[in-house]
Design a protein around this motif. Structure first.
Motif, PDB file in Angstrom:
ATOM      1  N   ILE A  98       0.821  -1.220   0.000  1.00  0.00           N
ATOM      2  CA  ILE A  98       0.000   0.000   0.000  1.00  0.00           C
ATOM      3  C   ILE A  98       0.854   1.269   0.000  1.00  0.00           C
ATOM      4  CG2 ILE A  98      -0.272   0.151   2.514  1.00  0.00           C
ATOM      5  CD1 ILE A  98      -3.260   0.915   1.919  1.00  0.00           C
ATOM      6  N   ALA A  99       0.388   2.233  -0.778  1.00  0.00           N
ATOM      7  CA  ALA A  99       1.087   3.512  -0.907  1.00  0.00           C
ATOM      8  C   ALA A  99       0.060   4.616  -1.041  1.00  0.00           C
ATOM      9  CB  ALA A  99       1.979   3.496  -2.149  1.00  0.00           C
ATOM     10  N   GLN A 100       0.484   5.831  -0.745  1.00  0.00           N
ATOM     11  CA  GLN A 100      -0.390   6.976  -0.951  1.00  0.00           C
ATOM     12  C   GLN A 100       0.063   7.700  -2.210  1.00  0.00           C
ATOM     13  OE1 GLN A 100      -0.739   9.848   2.238  1.00  0.00           O
ATOM     14  NE2 GLN A 100      -2.804  10.355   1.562  1.00  0.00           N
ATOM     15  N   ASP A 124       2.475  10.988 -14.925  1.00  0.00           N
ATOM     16  CA  ASP A 124       3.567  11.124 -13.963  1.00  0.00           C
ATOM     17  C   ASP A 124       2.919  11.111 -12.584  1.00  0.00           C
ATOM     18  OD1 ASP A 124       5.348  11.357 -16.058  1.00  0.00           O
ATOM     19  OD2 ASP A 124       5.512  13.524 -15.914  1.00  0.00           O
ATOM     20  N   LEU A 125       3.638  10.630 -11.582  1.00  0.00           N
ATOM     21  CA  LEU A 125       3.042  10.518 -10.259  1.00  0.00           C
ATOM     22  C   LEU A 125       4.091  10.591  -9.158  1.00  0.00           C
ATOM     23  CD1 LEU A 125       3.581   7.270  -9.324  1.00  0.00           C
ATOM     24  CD2 LEU A 125       1.944   6.970 -11.157  1.00  0.00           C
ATOM     25  N   ALA A 126       3.586  10.754  -7.954  1.00  0.00           N
ATOM     26  CA  ALA A 126       4.430  10.713  -6.748  1.00  0.00           C
ATOM     27  C   ALA A 126       3.776   9.766  -5.765  1.00  0.00           C
ATOM     28  CB  ALA A 126       4.586  12.099  -6.147  1.00  0.00           C
ATOM     29  N   LEU A 127       4.583   8.898  -5.184  1.00  0.00           N
ATOM     30  CA  LEU A 127       4.121   7.904  -4.206  1.00  0.00           C
ATOM     31  C   LEU A 127       4.814   8.109  -2.875  1.00  0.00           C
ATOM     32  CD1 LEU A 127       4.332   4.491  -6.097  1.00  0.00           C
ATOM     33  CD2 LEU A 127       2.259   5.716  -5.485  1.00  0.00           C
ATOM     34  N   ARG A 128       4.086   7.835  -1.827  1.00  0.00           N
ATOM     35  CA  ARG A 128       4.664   7.771  -0.486  1.00  0.00           C
ATOM     36  C   ARG A 128       4.272   6.415   0.083  1.00  0.00           C
ATOM     37  NH1 ARG A 128       2.644  12.018   3.755  1.00  0.00           N
ATOM     38  NH2 ARG A 128       2.990  13.268   1.917  1.00  0.00           N
ATOM     39  N   SER A 129       5.218   5.721   0.637  1.00  0.00           N
ATOM     40  CA  SER A 129       4.943   4.412   1.210  1.00  0.00           C
ATOM     41  C   SER A 129       3.885   4.524   2.294  1.00  0.00           C
ATOM     42  CB  SER A 129       6.228   3.799   1.798  1.00  0.00           C
ATOM     43  OG  SER A 129       5.925   2.593   2.456  1.00  0.00           O
TER      44      SER A 129
END
Length: 98
Positions: free
Chosen positions: A53-55, A90-95
């Motif tokens: 899971i990531a945000q 394009d995207l950015a993920l945070r654990s």
């Protein structure tokens, strides 16, 4: 008129590691993360165990399965399951496991 093909990959920024990888449009984000040398937690790889899971901080993903293992509230808060999420931008993920 000829339809424009989607780009073969997008750029994914991983905020927790401050890393950037190529996120291929034709494969799940988890595969792109691993190919980019990022050790992302995973287990089932089918959207049920939630280990990965990531945000999603910004960007868009799509799923090829009808309902990944996320609640409606988690989806509204931007959570995704990289093992079954395909990038659409394009995207950015945070654990989600910090």
């Amino acid at each position: 008129m000829k339809a424009t093909a989607p780009p073969p990959f997008f750029i994914a920024n991983v905020e927790s590691d401050d890393q950037q990888i190529d996120a291929w449009a034709n494969q799940p984000l988890l595969a792109s993360l691993e190919q980019g040398g990022i050790d992302w937690p995973s287990s089932c790889r089918n959207g049920t165990c939630r280990t990965c899971i990531a945000q999603l901080m910004h960007g868009k993903v799509r799923y090829e399965i009808e309902w990944p293992g996320l609640s409606a509230e988690e989806k509204l808060e931007g959570y995704v399951l990289p093992c079954v999420a395909f990038p659409c931008s394009d995207l950015a993920l945070r654990s989600g496991n910090l």
